[in-house]
Motif scaffolding. Structure first.
Motif, PDB file in Angstrom:
ATOM      1  N   ILE A  68      -9.721  10.799  -4.153  1.00 36.07           N
ATOM      2  CA  ILE A  68      -9.614   9.458  -3.581  1.00 36.07           C
ATOM      3  C   ILE A  68      -9.221   8.455  -4.660  1.00 36.07           C
ATOM      4  CG2 ILE A  68     -10.895   7.593  -2.446  1.00 36.07           C
ATOM      5  CD1 ILE A  68     -12.761   9.767  -1.315  1.00 36.07           C
ATOM      6  N   LEU A  69      -8.329   7.539  -4.295  1.00 28.51           N
ATOM      7  CA  LEU A  69      -8.012   6.389  -5.141  1.00 28.51           C
ATOM      8  C   LEU A  69      -8.177   5.141  -4.291  1.00 28.51           C
ATOM      9  CD1 LEU A  69      -7.027   5.085  -7.759  1.00 28.51           C
ATOM     10  CD2 LEU A  69      -4.691   5.407  -6.941  1.00 28.51           C
ATOM     11  N   LYS A  70      -9.122   4.324  -4.663  1.00 25.01           N
ATOM     12  CA  LYS A  70      -9.364   3.064  -3.962  1.00 25.01           C
ATOM     13  C   LYS A  70      -8.807   1.948  -4.840  1.00 25.01           C
ATOM     14  CE  LYS A  70     -13.086   0.597  -1.650  1.00 25.01           C
ATOM     15  NZ  LYS A  70     -14.531   0.626  -1.349  1.00 25.01           N
ATOM     16  N   VAL A  71      -7.870   1.175  -4.297  1.00 24.24           N
ATOM     17  CA  VAL A  71      -7.221   0.128  -5.086  1.00 24.24           C
ATOM     18  C   VAL A  71      -7.595  -1.250  -4.557  1.00 24.24           C
ATOM     19  CG1 VAL A  71      -5.269   1.570  -5.761  1.00 24.24           C
ATOM     20  CG2 VAL A  71      -5.110   0.212  -3.698  1.00 24.24           C
ATOM     21  N   GLY A 112       2.898  -5.472  -9.382  1.00 28.36           N
ATOM     22  CA  GLY A 112       1.758  -5.096 -10.204  1.00 28.36           C
ATOM     23  C   GLY A 112       1.703  -3.611 -10.517  1.00 28.36           C
ATOM     24  N   MET A 113       0.621  -3.217 -11.158  1.00 29.01           N
ATOM     25  CA  MET A 113       0.461  -1.848 -11.638  1.00 29.01           C
ATOM     26  C   MET A 113      -0.121  -0.889 -10.601  1.00 29.01           C
ATOM     27  SD  MET A 113       1.470  -1.899 -14.697  1.00 29.01           S
ATOM     28  CE  MET A 113       2.367  -3.358 -15.145  1.00 29.01           C
ATOM     29  N   LEU A 114      -0.804  -1.395  -9.592  1.00 34.59           N
ATOM     30  CA  LEU A 114      -1.518  -0.513  -8.671  1.00 34.59           C
ATOM     31  C   LEU A 114      -0.579   0.345  -7.831  1.00 34.59           C
ATOM     32  CD1 LEU A 114      -4.417  -2.896  -7.696  1.00 34.59           C
ATOM     33  CD2 LEU A 114      -4.443  -0.991  -9.306  1.00 34.59           C
ATOM     34  N   TRP A 115       0.541  -0.228  -7.398  1.00 27.91           N
ATOM     35  CA  TRP A 115       1.512   0.558  -6.630  1.00 27.91           C
ATOM     36  C   TRP A 115       2.084   1.672  -7.508  1.00 27.91           C
ATOM     37  CZ3 TRP A 115       2.026   0.503  -1.566  1.00 27.91           C
ATOM     38  CH2 TRP A 115       3.088   1.201  -1.007  1.00 27.91           C
ATOM     39  N   TRP A 116       2.356   1.354  -8.763  1.00 30.20           N
ATOM     40  CA  TRP A 116       2.829   2.362  -9.709  1.00 30.20           C
ATOM     41  C   TRP A 116       1.807   3.495  -9.824  1.00 30.20           C
ATOM     42  CZ3 TRP A 116      -0.022   3.390 -14.129  1.00 30.20           C
ATOM     43  CH2 TRP A 116       0.521   4.370 -14.964  1.00 30.20           C
ATOM     44  N   LEU A 117       0.524   3.134  -9.979  1.00 33.95           N
ATOM     45  CA  LEU A 117      -0.519   4.148 -10.112  1.00 33.95           C
ATOM     46  C   LEU A 117      -0.608   5.005  -8.858  1.00 33.95           C
ATOM     47  CD1 LEU A 117      -2.792   5.421 -11.737  1.00 33.95           C
ATOM     48  CD2 LEU A 117      -4.343   3.699 -10.758  1.00 33.95           C
ATOM     49  N   MET A 118      -0.508   4.414  -7.686  1.00 30.81           N
ATOM     50  CA  MET A 118      -0.563   5.175  -6.441  1.00 30.81           C
ATOM     51  C   MET A 118       0.580   6.192  -6.369  1.00 30.81           C
ATOM     52  SD  MET A 118      -1.808   2.076  -3.926  1.00 30.81           S
ATOM     53  CE  MET A 118      -1.000   2.698  -2.511  1.00 30.81           C
ATOM     54  N   ARG A 119       1.775   5.794  -6.783  1.00 29.20           N
ATOM     55  CA  ARG A 119       2.912   6.734  -6.800  1.00 29.20           C
ATOM     56  C   ARG A 119       2.663   7.884  -7.776  1.00 29.20           C
ATOM     57  NH1 ARG A 119       6.434   2.119  -7.130  1.00 29.20           N
ATOM     58  NH2 ARG A 119       6.654   2.675  -9.301  1.00 29.20           N
ATOM     59  N   GLU A 120       2.161   7.541  -8.963  1.00 35.68           N
ATOM     60  CA  GLU A 120       1.892   8.568  -9.976  1.00 35.68           C
ATOM     61  C   GLU A 120       0.838   9.568  -9.492  1.00 35.68           C
ATOM     62  OE1 GLU A 120       3.303   9.098 -13.100  1.00 35.68           O
ATOM     63  OE2 GLU A 120       4.787   7.646 -12.403  1.00 35.68           O
ATOM     64  N   VAL A 121      -0.208   9.055  -8.869  1.00 37.34           N
ATOM     65  CA  VAL A 121      -1.279   9.924  -8.374  1.00 37.34           C
ATOM     66  C   VAL A 121      -0.756  10.815  -7.257  1.00 37.34           C
ATOM     67  CG1 VAL A 121      -3.461   9.908  -7.099  1.00 37.34           C
ATOM     68  CG2 VAL A 121      -3.184   8.449  -9.109  1.00 37.34           C
ATOM     69  N   GLN A 122       0.022  10.263  -6.348  1.00 34.39           N
ATOM     70  CA  GLN A 122       0.529  11.060  -5.227  1.00 34.39           C
ATOM     71  C   GLN A 122       1.489  12.147  -5.695  1.00 34.39           C
ATOM     72  OE1 GLN A 122       2.543   9.070  -1.934  1.00 34.39           O
ATOM     73  NE2 GLN A 122       1.268  10.315  -0.589  1.00 34.39           N
ATOM     74  N   GLN A 123       2.218  11.913  -6.780  1.00 34.87           N
ATOM     75  CA  GLN A 123       3.086  12.955  -7.334  1.00 34.87           C
ATOM     76  C   GLN A 123       2.268  14.153  -7.807  1.00 34.87           C
ATOM     77  OE1 GLN A 123       5.432  11.239 -10.445  1.00 34.87           O
ATOM     78  NE2 GLN A 123       6.634   9.985  -9.051  1.00 34.87           N
TER      79      GLN A 123
END
Length: 134
Positions: A79-82, A111-122
């Motif tokens: 889980i990633l809660k942003v 911002g950075m959170l969308w970037w992090l969500m993409r990285e995690v989903q990869q």
């Protein structure tokens, strides 16, 4: 939270083994009363401090994300809660808002959170995302 901290500490000690995952070190399903709760997984909350992670150079930044979210490796989180940014002071620092004015079209990639969500989903296709609005 204490159990997750212990798990992450154990992962640091046993980081040399690619077979190690948080699931193997901690059976969290045994902590729940039978039939009373649904177990969605273990995760973390990402906020404005994601800027600190982004400031690391590759390959270190990617390795950190791997240790948190790559399945069957490291913590193997689910889980990633942003935090949903609002341009103002939030829990820790500020995150850019998705919409600055009422007439502006929302842009969730700021911002950075969308970037992090993409990285995690990869790394983890089945990760669950939750949004935390203030």
């Amino acid at each position: 939270m204490l159990r997750l901290s212990i798990c992450l500490l154990l992962l640091l000690v046993s980081a040399s083994s690619s077979e190690t995952s948080c699931r193997n070190l901690l059976d969290v399903s045994s902590l729940l009363p039978s039939g009373s709760h649904r177990y969605d997984g273990i995760g973390i909350i990402a906020d404005a401090t994601t800027k600190l992670l982004y400031s690391y150079e590759e390959p270190f930044r990617g390795q950190i994300i791997d240790y948190f979210y790559k399945p069957q490796f490291g913590a193997s989180l689910d889980i990633l809660k942003v935090e949903v940014g609002g341009d103002g002071q939030q829990g820790v620092g500020t995150s850019s808002s998705h919409q600055h004015t009422a007439n502006e079209k929302p842009d969730f990639t700021r911002g950075m959170l969308w970037w992090l969500m993409r990285e995690v989903q990869q790394r983890h296709q089945d990760v669950l995302f939750y949004g935390l609005a203030w």
